[in-house]
Design a protein around this motif. Structure first.
Motif, PDB file in Angstrom:
ATOM      1  N   SER A  26       0.804  -1.215   0.000  1.00 39.63           N
ATOM      2  CA  SER A  26       0.000   0.000   0.000  1.00 39.63           C
ATOM      3  C   SER A  26       0.846   1.280   0.000  1.00 39.63           C
ATOM      4  O   SER A  26       0.627   2.180  -0.802  1.00 39.63           O
ATOM      5  N   GLU A  27       1.824   1.369   0.882  1.00 40.57           N
ATOM      6  CA  GLU A  27       2.650   2.588   0.956  1.00 40.57           C
ATOM      7  C   GLU A  27       3.492   2.771  -0.305  1.00 40.57           C
ATOM      8  O   GLU A  27       3.751   3.896  -0.723  1.00 40.57           O
ATOM      9  N   GLY A 144      14.210   2.848   5.173  1.00 41.21           N
ATOM     10  CA  GLY A 144      13.632   1.591   5.619  1.00 41.21           C
ATOM     11  C   GLY A 144      14.670   0.758   6.329  1.00 41.21           C
ATOM     12  O   GLY A 144      15.762   1.227   6.625  1.00 41.21           O
ATOM     13  N   PRO A 145      14.341  -0.467   6.646  1.00 43.10           N
ATOM     14  CA  PRO A 145      13.165  -1.191   6.177  1.00 43.10           C
ATOM     15  C   PRO A 145      11.888  -0.798   6.918  1.00 43.10           C
ATOM     16  O   PRO A 145      11.919  -0.378   8.069  1.00 43.10           O
ATOM     17  N   TYR A 146      10.802  -0.952   6.174  1.00 44.04           N
ATOM     18  CA  TYR A 146       9.457  -0.744   6.698  1.00 44.04           C
ATOM     19  C   TYR A 146       8.732  -2.087   6.641  1.00 44.04           C
ATOM     20  O   TYR A 146       9.161  -2.995   5.938  1.00 44.04           O
ATOM     21  N   ASN A 147       7.630  -2.171   7.352  1.00 39.77           N
ATOM     22  CA  ASN A 147       6.816  -3.391   7.308  1.00 39.77           C
ATOM     23  C   ASN A 147       5.421  -3.053   6.834  1.00 39.77           C
ATOM     24  O   ASN A 147       4.815  -2.086   7.312  1.00 39.77           O
ATOM     25  N   ASP A 148       4.933  -3.839   5.889  1.00 46.45           N
ATOM     26  CA  ASP A 148       3.572  -3.688   5.392  1.00 46.45           C
ATOM     27  C   ASP A 148       2.676  -4.655   6.157  1.00 46.45           C
ATOM     28  O   ASP A 148       2.820  -5.874   6.030  1.00 46.45           O
ATOM     29  N   GLU A 149       1.778  -4.100   6.963  1.00 47.04           N
ATOM     30  CA  GLU A 149       0.924  -4.940   7.809  1.00 47.04           C
ATOM     31  C   GLU A 149       0.010  -5.839   6.995  1.00 47.04           C
ATOM     32  O   GLU A 149      -0.213  -6.995   7.353  1.00 47.04           O
ATOM     33  N   LYS A 150      -0.505  -5.333   5.885  1.00 45.28           N
ATOM     34  CA  LYS A 150      -1.458  -6.111   5.096  1.00 45.28           C
ATOM     35  C   LYS A 150      -0.804  -7.338   4.452  1.00 45.28           C
ATOM     36  O   LYS A 150      -1.317  -8.442   4.531  1.00 45.28           O
TER      37      LYS A 150
END
Length: 163
Positions: A26-27, A144-150
């Motif tokens: 999404s992001e 990042g790193p980032y995490n995508d919850e979905k």
């Protein structure tokens, strides 16, 4: 024209499975929209046909294809890489959005790469992004790193500029 490539890849530089992206974050989609809105985007016919709603709004949509009779609504159609240079002005920002053959075609003309690295190796990948060689490209910015919850995927943004 100022040509950039924008892409999401897995850890093996994979970008596609059976004509689709391996993951949707999404992001990353929001970042893609923010970077490309108001600019020209160039894509292959198969990438265009994979878009759920056709031409992307608020962008100049350019589709490159060998099919002479292809004429999708809301798009300009070109049939060669040279034609892109003819239809775009020198000051125009142009983003190549895929697929694999189109990235390869314009790779040597690009001055920037906006890359989303998905920290995962997808099985069944059948389309790859060209290798980014350290002697040709330098990291301008990394986040990042980032995490995508979905999706559950971890990802990072890496912006490259040509040396």
């Amino acid at each position: 024209m100022r040509l950039s490539l924008i892409v999401a890849v897995d850890e093996n530089s994979g970008i596609g499975i059976d004509g689709n992206q391996p993951a949707f974050i999404s992001e990353d989609l929001k970042r893609f929209k923010k970077l490309t809105t108001g600019n020209a985007i160039v894509m292959g016919r198969k990438t265009f046909e994979a878009l759920p709603k056709g031409a992307l709004p608020n962008r100049r949509n350019i589709v490159i294809t060998r099919q002479k009779d292809f004429s999708p609504p809301g798009c300009e159609v070109i049939h060669s890489g040279d034609e892109l240079h003819e239809v775009c002005s020198p000051e125009e920002s142009v983003f190549v959005i895929g697929g694999g053959e189109v990235y390869k075609l314009f790779f040597s003309d690009a001055i920037r790469i906006y890359l989303t690295l998905i920290h995962y190796k997808f099985p069944r990948i059948d389309t790859w992004f060209p290798p980014i060689k350290e002697d040709e490209w330098v990291v301008e910015r990394s986040e990042g790193p980032y995490n995508d919850e979905k999706s559950g995927f971890s990802y990072s943004y890496i912006n490259y500029v040509r040396r």
